[in-house]
Write an enzyme that holds these catalytic residues in place. Structure first.
Site, short mmCIF file in Angstrom:
data_model
loop_
_atom_site.label_atom_id
_atom_site.label_comp_id
_atom_site.label_asym_id
_atom_site.label_seq_id
_atom_site.Cartn_x
_atom_site.Cartn_y
_atom_site.Cartn_z
N SER A 136 38.75 82.22 16.68
CA SER A 136 39.67 81.15 16.30
C SER A 136 40.13 80.39 17.55
O SER A 136 39.33 79.75 18.22
CB SER A 136 40.83 81.73 15.51
OG SER A 136 41.64 80.72 14.93
N HIS A 178 37.28 77.79 11.83
CA HIS A 178 37.74 77.68 10.43
C HIS A 178 37.12 76.41 9.81
O HIS A 178 37.79 75.67 9.09
CB HIS A 178 39.27 77.61 10.34
CG HIS A 178 39.98 78.75 10.99
ND1 HIS A 178 40.07 80.01 10.42
CD2 HIS A 178 40.64 78.82 12.17
CE1 HIS A 178 40.77 80.80 11.22
NE2 HIS A 178 41.11 80.11 12.28
N GLU A 205 34.60 80.69 9.00
CA GLU A 205 35.28 81.97 9.19
C GLU A 205 34.29 83.12 9.03
O GLU A 205 33.29 83.01 8.32
CB GLU A 205 36.43 82.09 8.19
CG GLU A 205 37.55 81.10 8.46
CD GLU A 205 38.68 81.17 7.45
OE1 GLU A 205 38.57 81.95 6.47
OE2 GLU A 205 39.68 80.46 7.64
#
Length: 289
Positions: A136, A178, A205
């Protein structure tokens, strides 16, 4: 900022951006592959949860890598820039075979680690063969150009994204995370429209790009990776666009790659995973790292 130079004939380590929300309770595919790449039972992994505001993030990854069989795991949160000069923490990094940066807020990484002895050490260690992964926010921070924040949506717009300096392990890609879950195609294209030199890598993800020293990206995980290649862009309206204006970009090439596929970043060539037959349910075109 250019990547640190390799020395003494060493290959650089793998650079592994992960799209976030990687599986942490079932098969742990991505974390397992990272641990194996770092040496398996001889792996020594330094966890850096600086991006996260949760006190349990570092201990959680520390426990996971220990459960996966790593020989030793350190957890250094580096909450202040002064902590990034700690001789003890720097010594731990020097003995690591892998470094893992957690998710959270990527600006915490750039403002806390940027320009410190810790950042310098990670760049040098990566060039000497240590593998560096980030999930992330940690994924966004790995390249030279970091997407700091931006808006969602499929269509690029002049003010859709804000870029900031990243760690600089590679200047060949710009990473967004994401990706499909948060509809981020527009902001990745906007980032590339500013300077169509790098390849855009949009990570779903629970999906990782294992980028080897040969600059071949190999896909692992349950989602897909969207590759946006601006090499053949013929026209972009970015130079004349005003704030809030939509941006026209002509000549982009886009590839959607799933588990087992690969992409040669230098040659700009994708290789898709061979569709499994009834007799070969897990066959792949390219081996995983």
């Amino acid at each position: 900022m250019t990547p640190a130079r390799t020395t003494n004939g060493n290959d650089r380590g793998y650079i592994i951006p992960v799209g976030g929300a990687e599986e942490k309770t079932l098969d742990l595919t991505i974390l397992k592959q990272f641990t194996e790449l770092c040496g398996g039972e001889q792996a020594r992994i330094a966890v850096i949860p600086t991006a996260s505001s949760r006190a349990d993030t570092g201990p959680h990854y520390e426990a996971l890598f220990s459960e996966l069989g790593a020989e030793r795991v350190w957890n250094h949160s580096f909450e202040t820039r002064s902590e990034c000069r700690s001789p003890e923490a720097l010594a731990d990094l020097e003995s690591a075979t892998g470094i893992f940066l957690s998710g959270g807020n990527q600006l915490r990484l750039s403002t806390t680690l940027g320009g410190t002895p810790v950042a310098e050490a990670i760049r040098r260690l990566s060039a000497s063969g240590v593998h560096v992964a980030g999930t992330s926010a940690g994924a966004a921070f790995l390249p030279e150009h970091m997407i700091a924040f931006g808006d969602e949506g499929p269509t690029p717009r002049a003010d859709m994204v804000t870029l900031a300096p990243g760690l600089g392990l590679t200047n060949h890609v710009v990473v967004d995370q994401h990706f499909r879950q948060r509809d981020r195609l527009g902001r990745l294209i906007t980032a590339l429209a500013y300077n169509p030199f790098a390849i855009g890598v949009g990570l779903d993800e629970d999906t990782a790009a294992f980028i080897g020293p040969d600059d071949v990206l190999r896909v692992t995980g349950s989602g897909a990776i969207t590759i946006v290649d601006p090499t053949e862009v013929e026209y972009s309206s970015m130079d004349s666009a005003r704030r809030h204006d939509l941006v026209s970009v002509v000549g982009l090439r886009v590839h959607i790659l799933t588990d087992g596929a690969s992409y040669d970043i230098g040659r700009r060539i994708p290789t898709y995973a061979r569709a499994p037959s009834a007799s070969e349910p897990t066959s792949e075109e390219e081996p995983r790292p």
